[in-house]
Structure formats: structure tokens, C-alpha cells
Design a protein around this motif. Structure first.
Motif, mmCIF file in Angstrom:
data_model
loop_
_atom_site.group_PDB
_atom_site.id
_atom_site.type_symbol
_atom_site.label_atom_id
_atom_site.label_comp_id
_atom_site.label_asym_id
_atom_site.label_seq_id
_atom_site.Cartn_x
_atom_site.Cartn_y
_atom_site.Cartn_z
ATOM 1 N N PHE A 66 85.601 -15.526 23.046
ATOM 2 C CA PHE A 66 85.445 -13.755 22.895
ATOM 3 C C PHE A 66 87.148 -13.182 22.108
ATOM 4 O O PHE A 66 87.807 -13.239 22.086
ATOM 5 N N ARG A 67 86.422 -11.819 21.172
ATOM 6 C CA ARG A 67 87.579 -11.757 20.352
ATOM 7 C C ARG A 67 87.306 -10.186 20.211
ATOM 8 O O ARG A 67 87.281 -9.243 21.087
ATOM 9 N N ASN A 68 88.732 -9.848 19.506
ATOM 10 C CA ASN A 68 88.943 -8.404 19.945
ATOM 11 C C ASN A 68 89.471 -7.747 20.796
ATOM 12 O O ASN A 68 88.446 -6.813 21.492
ATOM 13 N N GLY A 69 89.665 -8.558 21.831
ATOM 14 C CA GLY A 69 90.111 -7.735 23.166
ATOM 15 C C GLY A 69 88.615 -8.222 24.399
ATOM 16 O O GLY A 69 89.453 -7.232 25.327
ATOM 17 N N SER A 70 87.559 -9.100 23.285
ATOM 18 C CA SER A 70 86.647 -8.069 24.623
ATOM 19 C C SER A 70 86.478 -9.301 25.623
ATOM 20 O O SER A 70 87.461 -10.728 25.808
ATOM 21 N N PRO A 71 86.687 -9.162 26.673
ATOM 22 C CA PRO A 71 86.617 -10.379 28.407
ATOM 23 C C PRO A 71 85.897 -11.423 28.135
ATOM 24 O O PRO A 71 84.684 -11.298 28.117
ATOM 25 N N ALA A 72 86.439 -12.643 28.644
ATOM 26 C CA ALA A 72 84.909 -13.517 28.479
ATOM 27 C C ALA A 72 84.162 -13.365 29.775
ATOM 28 O O ALA A 72 84.530 -12.842 30.921
ATOM 29 N N GLU A 73 83.065 -13.884 29.682
ATOM 30 C CA GLU A 73 81.617 -13.755 30.236
ATOM 31 C C GLU A 73 81.116 -14.350 30.751
ATOM 32 O O GLU A 73 80.806 -15.646 29.972
ATOM 33 N N PRO A 74 80.836 -15.213 31.783
ATOM 34 C CA PRO A 74 79.724 -16.054 32.213
ATOM 35 C C PRO A 74 78.615 -16.084 30.539
ATOM 36 O O PRO A 74 77.343 -15.544 30.977
ATOM 37 N N LEU A 75 78.088 -17.476 30.536
ATOM 38 C CA LEU A 75 76.739 -17.565 29.550
ATOM 39 C C LEU A 75 76.268 -18.327 29.730
ATOM 40 O O LEU A 75 75.936 -19.800 31.006
ATOM 41 N N THR A 76 75.225 -19.115 29.470
ATOM 42 C CA THR A 76 74.245 -20.149 30.029
ATOM 43 C C THR A 76 73.956 -20.896 28.389
ATOM 44 O O THR A 76 73.377 -19.899 27.684
ATOM 45 N N VAL A 77 73.772 -21.797 28.350
ATOM 46 C CA VAL A 77 73.629 -23.118 26.850
ATOM 47 C C VAL A 77 71.607 -22.980 27.078
ATOM 48 O O VAL A 77 71.659 -24.021 28.501
ATOM 49 N N TYR A 78 71.612 -23.365 26.207
ATOM 50 C CA TYR A 78 69.197 -23.271 26.297
ATOM 51 C C TYR A 78 69.070 -24.461 24.888
ATOM 52 O O TYR A 78 69.935 -24.059 24.174
ATOM 53 N N MET A 79 68.442 -25.588 24.946
ATOM 54 C CA MET A 79 67.971 -26.217 23.736
ATOM 55 C C MET A 79 66.632 -27.024 24.902
ATOM 56 O O MET A 79 66.346 -27.280 25.764
ATOM 57 N N LYS A 80 65.807 -26.560 23.176
ATOM 58 C CA LYS A 80 64.295 -26.036 23.858
ATOM 59 C C LYS A 80 63.753 -25.615 24.402
ATOM 60 O O LYS A 80 62.941 -25.625 25.664
ATOM 61 N N GLY A 81 64.342 -24.408 24.719
ATOM 62 C CA GLY A 81 63.657 -23.347 25.609
ATOM 63 C C GLY A 81 64.245 -23.473 27.229
ATOM 64 O O GLY A 81 63.772 -22.865 27.947
ATOM 65 N N ARG A 82 65.173 -24.260 27.186
ATOM 66 C CA ARG A 82 65.777 -25.254 28.959
ATOM 67 C C ARG A 82 66.665 -24.837 28.485
ATOM 68 O O ARG A 82 67.532 -25.090 28.223
ATOM 69 N N PRO A 83 67.627 -24.003 30.301
ATOM 70 C CA PRO A 83 69.165 -23.805 30.861
ATOM 71 C C PRO A 83 69.276 -25.430 30.514
ATOM 72 O O PRO A 83 68.940 -26.543 31.210
ATOM 73 N N ILE A 84 70.808 -25.692 30.242
ATOM 74 C CA ILE A 84 71.448 -26.778 30.237
ATOM 75 C C ILE A 84 72.627 -26.725 31.248
ATOM 76 O O ILE A 84 72.597 -28.080 31.796
ATOM 77 N N MET A 85 73.318 -25.311 30.965
ATOM 78 C CA MET A 85 74.160 -25.274 31.757
ATOM 79 C C MET A 85 74.754 -24.150 31.698
ATOM 80 O O MET A 85 74.863 -23.693 30.551
ATOM 81 N N SER A 86 75.773 -23.701 32.669
ATOM 82 C CA SER A 86 75.774 -22.427 32.527
ATOM 83 C C SER A 86 78.434 -23.133 31.660
ATOM 84 O O SER A 86 78.367 -23.399 31.936
ATOM 85 N N LEU A 87 78.523 -21.567 31.454
ATOM 86 C CA LEU A 87 79.886 -21.572 31.040
ATOM 87 C C LEU A 87 80.516 -20.601 31.816
ATOM 88 O O LEU A 87 80.113 -19.984 31.711
ATOM 89 N N ARG A 88 81.692 -21.053 31.424
ATOM 90 C CA ARG A 88 82.619 -20.737 33.040
ATOM 91 C C ARG A 88 83.260 -19.316 32.630
ATOM 92 O O ARG A 88 83.965 -20.147 31.324
ATOM 93 N N ALA A 89 83.786 -18.640 32.494
ATOM 94 C CA ALA A 89 84.147 -17.643 31.780
ATOM 95 C C ALA A 89 86.153 -17.721 32.802
ATOM 96 O O ALA A 89 86.375 -17.938 33.680
ATOM 97 N N GLU A 90 86.756 -18.374 31.342
ATOM 98 C CA GLU A 90 88.380 -17.800 31.386
ATOM 99 C C GLU A 90 89.124 -17.617 30.250
ATOM 100 O O GLU A 90 88.944 -17.722 29.231
ATOM 101 N N TYR A 91 89.718 -16.115 31.042
ATOM 102 C CA TYR A 91 90.797 -15.207 29.994
ATOM 103 C C TYR A 91 89.589 -14.642 28.671
ATOM 104 O O TYR A 91 88.870 -13.526 29.377
ATOM 105 N N ASP A 92 89.630 -15.521 27.756
ATOM 106 C CA ASP A 92 89.044 -14.940 26.481
ATOM 107 C C ASP A 92 88.166 -15.755 25.913
ATOM 108 O O ASP A 92 87.577 -16.116 25.357
#
Length: 127
Positions: free
Chosen positions: A56-82
Motif C-alpha cells: 500500500f502506498r501514500n500512507g494508505s493502511p493495509a487491509e485484508p484482501l482475497t486472491v481469486y483465480m478462475k473466479g474462485r477465492p484462493i486465499m485471504s491476505l493478512r494485513a500488516e502495516y503497509d
């Protein structure tokens, strides 16, 4: 004598040789202040690792996100600092429901909305 006993406790095996690596450069959608990358690696012993990282850039805080491939959720991403990150590995017994392939699109979503997108390409070393 003590060293032999110690070595017997920890069986040290050489790391398996990497046989293939795919990479995806993840570009922000709509000018959002973030950038990411994903990697998928396979090894000669049949093991694999899949990793995604979003900065994350410009001081934006990290946030939880989800990775998708072929329309399916693959994994969640942990938010840590930036950054937000996640890793799956066959060594840990993780399951990858979609195996990345060269040319396959990948998306990172926040609450169902795509915020980053890219496409897997073979690393030049394995072309």
C-alpha cells in the motif's frame, strides 16, 4: 559424540530444486494506491508454493484482501502495516484449489470488488 546425537535429532535434507516459477505483476484498478505481485513455484519433489503480496502506498493502511483465480477465492491476505500478504505451501499441507498456469489471470479483491489484477507469466529462467 554430542554433535552426532544433535544431528540425529534434526534430519537436515537439502532443499529440492525449483523446476518452474510463474510470476504475476498485479496492477491497481482505477488508480488505487497499491501494487502487488504473485508467485507460484514448483519443485522436483512435487511440492509447490504460492505467495501473494500487496504493498500500500501514500500512507494508505493495509487491509485484508482475497486472491481469486478462475473466479474462485484462493486465499485471504493478512494485513500488516503497509502490506497485505499470504502464502500457501504443500509442505504445510495447504490445498490450492486452482493451479496457476502461464497466461492465467489473477485478481485481488476487497469486499467482492477487484482492486488489483494481473496475469501469470513464466519466469525467464524457466522459459
Amino acid at each position: 559424540m554430542m554433535l552426532s546425537w544433535f544431528k540425529s535429532l534434526f534430519k537436515i535434507k537439502p532443499l529440492p530444486r525449483k523446476t518452474m516459477e510463474l510470476q504475476a505483476n498485479l496492477q491497481a484498478i482505477g488508480g488505487l494506491p497499491m501494487h502487488g505481485e504473485a508467485e507460484f513455484e514448483t519443485y522436483e519433489n512435487g511440492e509447490w508454493e504460492f505467495e501473494t503480496e500487496v504493498d500500500f502506498r501514500n500512507g494508505s493502511p493495509a487491509e485484508p484482501l482475497t486472491v481469486y483465480m478462475k473466479g474462485r477465492p484462493i486465499m485471504s491476505l493478512r494485513a500488516e502495516y503497509d502490506e497485505s500478504e499470504g502464502k500457501l505451501s504443500s509442505r504445510r499441507g495447504d490445498i490450492l484449489s486452482v493451479t496457476p498456469e502461464e497466461g492465467m489471470p489473477i485478481e485481488v479483491k476487497r469486499g467482492g470488488q477487484t482492486v488489483l489484477a494481473g496475469q501469470f507469466e513464466r519466469h525467464p529462467k524457466f522459459a
